[in-house]
Design a protein around this motif. Structure first.
Motif, PDB file in Angstrom:
ATOM      1  N   ILE A 204       0.397  -1.785   0.142  1.00 55.01           N
ATOM      2  CA  ILE A 204      -0.043  -0.116   0.286  1.00 55.01           C
ATOM      3  C   ILE A 204       1.049   1.218  -0.030  1.00 55.01           C
ATOM      4  CG2 ILE A 204      -1.659   1.316   1.072  1.00 55.01           C
ATOM      5  CD1 ILE A 204      -2.626  -0.952   2.689  1.00 55.01           C
ATOM      6  N   MET A 205       2.233   1.778   1.020  1.00 52.68           N
ATOM      7  CA  MET A 205       3.123   2.500   1.054  1.00 52.68           C
ATOM      8  C   MET A 205       3.601   2.493  -0.738  1.00 52.68           C
ATOM      9  SD  MET A 205       2.867   3.966   4.114  1.00 52.68           S
ATOM     10  CE  MET A 205       5.391   4.767   3.292  1.00 52.68           C
ATOM     11  N   ARG A 206       4.453   1.403  -1.447  1.00 52.96           N
ATOM     12  CA  ARG A 206       4.146   1.306  -2.581  1.00 52.96           C
ATOM     13  C   ARG A 206       3.242   2.299  -3.544  1.00 52.96           C
ATOM     14  NH1 ARG A 206       6.569  -3.784  -1.197  1.00 52.96           N
ATOM     15  NH2 ARG A 206       5.583  -5.028  -3.089  1.00 52.96           N
ATOM     16  N   GLU A 207       2.033   1.984  -3.166  1.00 47.86           N
ATOM     17  CA  GLU A 207       0.741   1.936  -4.252  1.00 47.86           C
ATOM     18  C   GLU A 207       0.657   3.650  -4.054  1.00 47.86           C
ATOM     19  OE1 GLU A 207      -3.943   1.260  -4.882  1.00 47.86           O
ATOM     20  OE2 GLU A 207      -2.812   0.658  -3.780  1.00 47.86           O
ATOM     21  N   TYR A 208       0.562   4.432  -2.579  1.00 47.89           N
ATOM     22  CA  TYR A 208       0.957   5.557  -2.725  1.00 47.89           C
ATOM     23  C   TYR A 208       1.485   6.231  -3.276  1.00 47.89           C
ATOM     24  CZ  TYR A 208       2.741   9.448  -0.095  1.00 47.89           C
ATOM     25  OH  TYR A 208       3.309  11.036  -0.086  1.00 47.89           O
ATOM     26  N   TRP A 209       3.056   5.728  -3.357  1.00 49.54           N
ATOM     27  CA  TRP A 209       4.363   6.577  -4.038  1.00 49.54           C
ATOM     28  C   TRP A 209       4.132   6.613  -5.139  1.00 49.54           C
ATOM     29  CZ3 TRP A 209       7.089  10.000  -1.835  1.00 49.54           C
ATOM     30  CH2 TRP A 209       8.046  10.167  -2.691  1.00 49.54           C
ATOM     31  N   LEU A 210       3.524   5.286  -5.983  1.00 41.99           N
ATOM     32  CA  LEU A 210       3.649   5.589  -7.658  1.00 41.99           C
ATOM     33  C   LEU A 210       2.557   6.097  -7.419  1.00 41.99           C
ATOM     34  CD1 LEU A 210       4.761   1.594  -7.683  1.00 41.99           C
ATOM     35  CD2 LEU A 210       6.329   3.500  -8.157  1.00 41.99           C
ATOM     36  N   ALA A 211       1.538   6.040  -7.476  1.00 40.57           N
ATOM     37  CA  ALA A 211       0.574   6.673  -7.904  1.00 40.57           C
ATOM     38  C   ALA A 211       0.684   8.177  -8.659  1.00 40.57           C
ATOM     39  CB  ALA A 211      -1.031   7.006  -7.119  1.00 40.57           C
ATOM     40  N   PRO A 212       1.064   9.245  -7.411  1.00 44.66           N
ATOM     41  CA  PRO A 212       1.411  10.397  -8.050  1.00 44.66           C
ATOM     42  C   PRO A 212       2.689  11.173  -8.400  1.00 44.66           C
ATOM     43  CG  PRO A 212       1.640  10.736  -5.858  1.00 44.66           C
ATOM     44  CD  PRO A 212       1.490   9.561  -6.439  1.00 44.66           C
ATOM     45  N   ALA A 213       3.523  10.184  -9.254  1.00 44.93           N
ATOM     46  CA  ALA A 213       4.702   9.628  -9.247  1.00 44.93           C
ATOM     47  C   ALA A 213       5.013  11.378 -10.236  1.00 44.93           C
ATOM     48  CB  ALA A 213       5.623   8.649  -9.848  1.00 44.93           C
ATOM     49  N   SER A 214       4.000  11.345 -11.164  1.00 39.90           N
ATOM     50  CA  SER A 214       4.672  12.254 -12.843  1.00 39.90           C
ATOM     51  C   SER A 214       4.303  13.657 -12.201  1.00 39.90           C
ATOM     52  CB  SER A 214       3.718  12.524 -13.812  1.00 39.90           C
ATOM     53  OG  SER A 214       2.282  11.592 -13.579  1.00 39.90           O
ATOM     54  N   ALA A 215       3.054  13.502 -11.237  1.00 36.30           N
ATOM     55  CA  ALA A 215       3.467  14.934 -10.957  1.00 36.30           C
ATOM     56  C   ALA A 215       4.016  15.683  -9.990  1.00 36.30           C
ATOM     57  CB  ALA A 215       1.399  14.761 -10.462  1.00 36.30           C
ATOM     58  N   ARG A 216       4.249  14.948  -9.160  1.00 41.11           N
ATOM     59  CA  ARG A 216       5.073  14.706  -8.162  1.00 41.11           C
ATOM     60  C   ARG A 216       6.816  15.332  -9.069  1.00 41.11           C
ATOM     61  NH1 ARG A 216       5.159  10.460  -5.364  1.00 41.11           N
ATOM     62  NH2 ARG A 216       6.709   9.329  -6.703  1.00 41.11           N
ATOM     63  N   ARG A 217       7.488  14.696  -9.763  1.00 39.78           N
ATOM     64  CA  ARG A 217       8.624  15.140 -10.106  1.00 39.78           C
ATOM     65  C   ARG A 217       8.209  16.325 -10.193  1.00 39.78           C
ATOM     66  NH1 ARG A 217       7.807   9.570 -12.613  1.00 39.78           N
ATOM     67  NH2 ARG A 217       9.424   8.147 -11.491  1.00 39.78           N
ATOM     68  N   ARG A 218       7.064  16.690 -11.333  1.00 42.60           N
ATOM     69  CA  ARG A 218       7.160  17.888 -11.944  1.00 42.60           C
ATOM     70  C   ARG A 218       7.231  19.320 -11.084  1.00 42.60           C
ATOM     71  NH1 ARG A 218       3.300  15.396 -14.772  1.00 42.60           N
ATOM     72  NH2 ARG A 218       1.319  17.105 -13.290  1.00 42.60           N
ATOM     73  N   ILE A 219       7.031  19.254  -9.377  1.00 37.00           N
ATOM     74  CA  ILE A 219       6.804  20.462  -8.481  1.00 37.00           C
ATOM     75  C   ILE A 219       7.706  20.273  -7.570  1.00 37.00           C
ATOM     76  CG2 ILE A 219       4.219  20.270  -8.515  1.00 37.00           C
ATOM     77  CD1 ILE A 219       4.241  18.860  -5.771  1.00 37.00           C
ATOM     78  N   GLN A 220       8.402  19.317  -7.413  1.00 34.41           N
ATOM     79  CA  GLN A 220       9.339  19.150  -6.647  1.00 34.41           C
ATOM     80  C   GLN A 220      10.547  20.129  -7.045  1.00 34.41           C
ATOM     81  OE1 GLN A 220      10.970  15.254  -6.020  1.00 34.41           O
ATOM     82  NE2 GLN A 220      10.127  14.469  -3.708  1.00 34.41           N
ATOM     83  N   VAL A 221      11.420  20.327  -6.528  1.00 37.15           N
ATOM     84  CA  VAL A 221      12.614  21.936  -6.022  1.00 37.15           C
ATOM     85  C   VAL A 221      14.020  20.771  -6.068  1.00 37.15           C
ATOM     86  CG1 VAL A 221      14.225  23.450  -5.653  1.00 37.15           C
ATOM     87  CG2 VAL A 221      11.516  23.577  -5.427  1.00 37.15           C
ATOM     88  N   PRO A 222      15.112  20.632  -7.606  1.00 40.43           N
ATOM     89  CA  PRO A 222      16.260  19.948  -7.114  1.00 40.43           C
ATOM     90  C   PRO A 222      17.385  20.537  -5.965  1.00 40.43           C
ATOM     91  CG  PRO A 222      15.568  19.983  -9.485  1.00 40.43           C
ATOM     92  CD  PRO A 222      14.624  20.949  -8.434  1.00 40.43           C
ATOM     93  N   GLY A 223      17.688  19.254  -5.943  1.00 38.53           N
ATOM     94  CA  GLY A 223      18.476  20.324  -4.224  1.00 38.53           C
ATOM     95  C   GLY A 223      17.770  19.399  -2.858  1.00 38.53           C
ATOM     96  N   THR A 224      16.676  20.024  -2.987  1.00 39.42           N
ATOM     97  CA  THR A 224      15.912  20.027  -1.907  1.00 39.42           C
ATOM     98  C   THR A 224      15.934  18.655  -1.010  1.00 39.42           C
ATOM     99  OG1 THR A 224      13.688  19.813  -2.814  1.00 39.42           O
ATOM    100  CG2 THR A 224      15.154  22.264  -2.394  1.00 39.42           C
ATOM    101  N   ASP A 225      15.536  19.003   0.287  1.00 37.63           N
ATOM    102  CA  ASP A 225      15.298  17.921   0.766  1.00 37.63           C
ATOM    103  C   ASP A 225      14.299  16.747   1.055  1.00 37.63           C
ATOM    104  OD1 ASP A 225      17.933  18.168   3.232  1.00 37.63           O
ATOM    105  OD2 ASP A 225      16.324  19.751   3.633  1.00 37.63           O
ATOM    106  N   PRO A 226      13.087  17.441   0.157  1.00 40.38           N
ATOM    107  CA  PRO A 226      11.920  16.525  -0.784  1.00 40.38           C
ATOM    108  C   PRO A 226      13.113  15.895  -1.471  1.00 40.38           C
ATOM    109  CG  PRO A 226      11.227  18.497   0.545  1.00 40.38           C
ATOM    110  CD  PRO A 226      13.025  18.772   0.177  1.00 40.38           C
ATOM    111  N   TRP A 227      13.577  16.275  -2.365  1.00 38.80           N
ATOM    112  CA  TRP A 227      14.128  16.047  -3.633  1.00 38.80           C
ATOM    113  C   TRP A 227      14.407  14.971  -3.512  1.00 38.80           C
ATOM    114  CZ3 TRP A 227      18.372  16.147  -5.997  1.00 38.80           C
ATOM    115  CH2 TRP A 227      19.132  15.531  -7.320  1.00 38.80           C
ATOM    116  N   ARG A 228      15.664  15.472  -2.815  1.00 33.98           N
ATOM    117  CA  ARG A 228      16.474  13.727  -2.568  1.00 33.98           C
ATOM    118  C   ARG A 228      16.262  12.621  -1.880  1.00 33.98           C
ATOM    119  NH1 ARG A 228      20.268  11.961   2.548  1.00 33.98           N
ATOM    120  NH2 ARG A 228      18.360  14.250   3.769  1.00 33.98           N
TER     121      ARG A 228
END
Length: 233
Positions: free
Chosen positions: A188-212
């Motif tokens: 279920i944790m993997r399903e949660y992570w994979l579902a919004p993968a494309s949207a998450r990559r668009r909004i994350q800022v490179p170099g930040t802790d969430p991005w890492r």
């Protein structure tokens, strides 16, 4: 404020003292020169050889004194330059320490603000878990039912909590990877992570802790997908 707690004031006082000492020495030299000029003018009408010999002795004494004062002036100048050099180095060190303190303070403020935003996110997720009507507001993919959606929302809450813990704890990449391997052992944790993968990559800022953490999470999730026999997403 005392001198010990006011470095700029201490610097100004030391520099002023050195400049004052040099000024006093230069003033003495000027006074000596003026006295010599006056002595020459006063003895211009003297014709006695004996008197001239005495004045010659006085002149020799003044010459020695002039040499001593010149040496003192040179020493005072060197001392002034040395003090200024030391004070400049001290100022440079203090500015460096102040800059480091400001950077650390800014980093702490940023992390505090990030923690505050995450706490607000937690509250929003909890509200959507408690009320299905509010859950409809989230742009989540369609699921088999309300129970499944509540599970995915809770998985979001768990991941955000663990992510904040890793950032605050200063986890290394390897430590983050091991913790995410533990979390993503649950499908279920993997399903949660994979579902919004494309949207998450668009909004994350490179170099930040969430991005890492996100990049490591992608790798770990892909490891599980390959281990399950499916292609890595």
């Amino acid at each position: 404020m005392s001198d010990d707690t006011d470095p700029p004031r201490r610097v100004r006082m030391r520099t002023a003292a050195a400049v004052t000492a040099a000024a006093i020495t230069v003033t003495l030299m000027a006074a000596l020169l003026a006295a010599g000029v006056i002595a020459v003018a006063a003895t211009g009408a003297i014709e006695s050889p004996e008197v001239w010999r005495r004045w010659a002795d006085v002149g020799a004494a003044f010459g020695v004194l002039s040499s001593v004062l010149s040496g003192m002036a040179f020493v005072a100048l060197v001392a002034t330059l040395w003090i200024q050099y030391r004070e400049l180095n001290l100022q440079r060190t203090e500015l460096h320490l102040q800059r480091n303190a400001i950077e650390r303070s800014s980093e702490e403020l940023r992390r505090s603000a990030d923690a505050g935003m995450r706490m607000l996110h937690f509250e929003l997720i909890k509200m959507s878990i408690d009320d299905p009507i509010l859950a409809d507001v989230w742009p989540d993919p369609d699921t088999a039912g309300d129970d499944r959606r509540r599970q995915l929302l809770y998985a979001n809450l768990v991941f955000q909590h663990m992510s904040l813990s890793m950032v605050v704890g200063g986890y290394t990449d390897e430590q983050v990877r091991e913790l995410l391997r533990y979390l993503f052992a649950n499908p279920i944790m993997r399903e949660y992570w994979l579902a919004p993968a494309s949207a998450r990559r668009r909004i994350q800022v490179p170099g930040t802790d969430p991005w890492r953490i996100g990049r490591i999470a992608d790798d770990v999730c892909a490891e599980y997908e390959r281990g399950a026999g499916g292609p890595a997403s």
